[in-house]
Design an enzyme around this catalytic site. Structure first.
Site, PDB file in Angstrom:
ATOM      1  CD  GLU A  47      -2.871   1.055   2.443  1.00 52.31           C
ATOM      2  OE1 GLU A  47      -2.753   0.160   3.306  1.00 52.31           O
ATOM      3  OE2 GLU A  47      -3.837   1.847   2.405  1.00 52.31           O
ATOM      4  CG  ASN A 190      -9.585  -1.765   2.086  1.00 57.57           C
ATOM      5  OD1 ASN A 190      -9.174  -2.897   2.350  1.00 57.57           O
ATOM      6  ND2 ASN A 190      -9.339  -0.718   2.875  1.00 57.57           N
ATOM      7  CD  GLU A 191     -10.008  -2.403   6.912  1.00 55.54           C
ATOM      8  OE1 GLU A 191     -10.001  -1.271   7.413  1.00 55.54           O
ATOM      9  OE2 GLU A 191      -9.256  -3.321   7.298  1.00 55.54           O
ATOM     10  CE1 TYR A 258      -3.088  -5.465   9.653  1.00 55.29           C
ATOM     11  CE2 TYR A 258      -5.405  -4.904   9.417  1.00 55.29           C
ATOM     12  CZ  TYR A 258      -4.127  -4.959   8.897  1.00 55.29           C
ATOM     13  OH  TYR A 258      -3.879  -4.519   7.625  1.00 55.29           O
ATOM     14  CD  GLU A 316      -5.892  -4.578   4.849  1.00 56.01           C
ATOM     15  OE1 GLU A 316      -5.791  -4.130   6.019  1.00 56.01           O
ATOM     16  OE2 GLU A 316      -6.383  -3.936   3.906  1.00 56.01           O
ATOM     17  CD  GLN A 364       0.343  -2.321   3.908  1.00 58.08           C
ATOM     18  OE1 GLN A 364       1.024  -1.729   3.086  1.00 58.08           O
ATOM     19  NE2 GLN A 364      -0.847  -1.852   4.310  1.00 58.08           N
TER      20      GLN A 364
HETATM   21  O1  AHR Z   1      -2.788  -2.223   6.469  1.00 59.53           O
HETATM   22  C1  AHR Z   1      -3.073  -0.949   6.929  1.00 59.53           C
HETATM   23  C2  AHR Z   1      -4.555  -0.603   6.855  1.00 59.53           C
HETATM   24  O2  AHR Z   1      -5.271  -1.469   7.686  1.00 59.53           O
HETATM   25  C3  AHR Z   1      -5.221  -0.783   5.520  1.00 59.53           C
HETATM   26  O3  AHR Z   1      -5.056   0.311   4.690  1.00 59.53           O
HETATM   27  C4  AHR Z   1      -6.660  -0.933   5.893  1.00 59.53           C
HETATM   28  O4  AHR Z   1      -7.391  -1.692   4.957  1.00 59.53           O
HETATM   29  C5  AHR Z   1      -6.608  -1.582   7.266  1.00 59.53           C
HETATM   30  O5  AHR Z   1      -7.424  -0.940   8.158  1.00 59.53           O
END
Ligand code: AHR
Length: 509
Positions: A47, A190-191, A258, A316, A364
């Site tokens: 990103e 995305n999200e 996450y 992610e 990432q």
């Molecule tokens: O990976 C960082 C961010 O985390 C991404 O841009 C987003 O999709 C997520 O919230």
């Protein structure tokens, strides 16, 4: 001298006591394979964010840092060694602001409003991304803009990238690329429950259907991925999949997971210098992946109109810590032995869900979150997570096999989690491979491999003396894989996994 020798002997004895603990016997059912571990399970995410890609992947042709067509040679070589199967680009949250025309031909300088208003020179655009993927032999996963973009802009972008005829193909040629590129995967949004618009699942499902109806490429169509929910949230994705046309417009749905040490977005926890309580809590939170995938798969399978191939895309995942200082670039964090353990635990979970998990993308690639590589100017260092990815390469494209073992327990404070994690697979050329993780911060755990019918095992181990051991520009080899083999001894074929370790082994017939 005598006293010192006595002390050393006592310490050695104590060490043996502390490490001579639980042993489990591993069995593997080679007759009932789970499915192919798609190479894309080892995918990456690039990103435009903080210190990525500018200066770290992309330096431009005029840079003093050795490069090929603007891509850093050192970083490229390191990425190339990972056999990267697929790269997601250009976001993330950034994708819903990305204007693709800013990144072709004459570049437009903008601000990156998604990530702190930094200058976005757009010198890394479509040509640079697709050329990078092509040189790495990686598939491409394009995230289109449905936030500030339009269906027409998305359709035009896909035409520019993939057309062989017409004005857009000619424009691409005029910008230096004769042949079209291939878009293998397409994320539409995305999200959308968060940075991607804060819209309801119903609104997004309609928007998705609209974009998917017009987002066509020339030639073979990419697999289209719905932007789904996150963590244990099932309802958002479930509602999207209720949409009457989704089954004919999508090949999969994503989920984001996450792992924060504290689970609190306001005070996540530090990347290094953390207490054991945050080692175990981070791992505990990473292990939620098993339940998240199980529940997502059950939710997908409830929708009978979806094909058997409809996939779950964990596009992610990874650790997320507090910034080290106020000046730290957005989402830049150090990466320690804890991160390597988290990565390998996730790999083992993905393998056991090989039939539905078609792709995952760690967040990432360079300098952002749980990165493979950190850079500072001309310097570069490989992280423990890089080494975990590199060690697990043989699992790409292998056939996952069911395993059975007692994971034991690792306890600290009021938490208790499984101490070890194991996955196994058969490579296309018939080799049995095993990935083992000891997540226990202080005790060894042993695994009896005697039931697997091999004469021995060889491979590599990644381990470190400290929980937060990490590689730096001045000490880049602090956490490095070492050879590790298991030979038949008096007790049989026993793999003793030291605390905080990741091991990948190949059976010797
Ligand atoms: O990976 C960082 C961010 O985390 C991404 O841009 C987003 O999709 C997520 O919230």
């Amino acid at each position: 001298m005598i006293r010192l020798a006595t002390l050393a002997a006592t310490l050695a004895a104590l060490t043996i006591c502390a490490t001579a603990d639980a042993q489990t016997r591993l069995t593997i059912d080679r007759s009932s394979p789970i499915g192919t571990i798609e190479p894309e399970v080892y995918g990456q995410f690039l990103e435009h964010l903080g210190a990525q890609p500018y200066g770290s992947i992309w330096v431009g042709e005029d840079s003093d840092i050795p490069n090929t067509d603007g891509i850093r040679d050192d970083v490229f070589a390191a990425l190339d060694a990972l056999n990267i199967p697929v790269i997601r680009w250009p976001g993330g949250c950034y994708s819903d602001r990305y204007q693709w025309r800013d990144g072709i031909g004459e570049r437009a300088v903008r601000t990156n409003a998604a990530w702190g208003g930094t200058v976005e020179p757009n010198t890394f655009g479509s040509h640079e991304f697709f050329n990078l993927a092509e040189r790495l032999g990686a598939k491409t996963y394009l995230n289109i803009n449905i936030g500030t973009g339009t269906p027409k802009e998305a359709a035009d972008w896909l035409e520019y990238i993939t057309a062989t005829k017409g004005d857009r193909a000619n424009e691409r040629r005029a910008n230096g690329r004769e042949n079209p590129w291939t878009i293998d995967y397409l994320a539409i949004g995305n999200e959308t429950w968060g940075c991607g618009g804060h819209v309801t699942a119903d609104y997004y499902a309609d928007t998705y259907a609209l974009y998917a109806s017009f987002a066509k490429t020339e030639g073979e169509q990419p697999a289209r991925i719905i932007s789904g929910s996150h963590d244990e949230n099932i309802e958002y994705s479930d509602t999207i999949l209720d949409h009457p046309y989704i089954a004919s417009l999508a090949e999969g749905i994503s989920v984001h997971v996450y792992s924060l040490p504290t689970g609190d977005w306001g005070a996540k926890g530090a990347a290094t210098g953390f207490p054991e309580a945050e080692w175990i809590s981070t791992i505990d939170r990473a292990l939620r992946m098993e339940g998240v995938i199980t529940d997502q798969v059950a939710m997908i399978e409830k929708h009978e109109d979806l094909s058997e191939d409809f996939g779950l895309y964990v596009d992610e995942w990874g650790t997320w810590y507090d910034p080290a200082t106020e000046d730290t670039p957005a989402l830049y964090q150090q990466n320690s032995m804890r991160d390597a353990v988290v990565a390998a635990l996730n790999f083992n979970i993905f393998h056991t869900h090989a039939e539905r998990v078609k792709m995952t993308n760690i967040a990432q690639m360079v300098n952002v979150l749980q990165a493979m590589i950190l850079t500072d100017g001309a310097e570069m260092v490989l992280t423990p997570t890089y080494h975990a990815f590199e060690m697990y390469k043989p699992f790409q494209g292998a056939t996952a096999l069911p395993v059975s073992y007692d994971a034991g327990a690792y306890s600290h404070g009021d938490r208790s989690i499984p101490a070890i994690s194991i996955s196994a697979a058969e490579t296309p050329d018939g080799n049995l491979i095993v990935g083992l993780v000891n997540a226990d911060a202080s005790a060894s755990h042993s695994v009896d491999l005697g039931a697997l019918g091999a004469s021995g095992f060889e491979g590599r181990i990644l381990t470190a003396d400290e929980m937060d051991a990490h590689n730096t520009f001045s000490a880049p080899d602090t956490v490095m894989p070492e050879p590790f083999s298991v030979r038949s001894g008096n007790n049989g074929l026993i793999a003793t996994l030291p605390p905080r370790s990741v091991v990948v082994l190949k059976a010797i017939e």
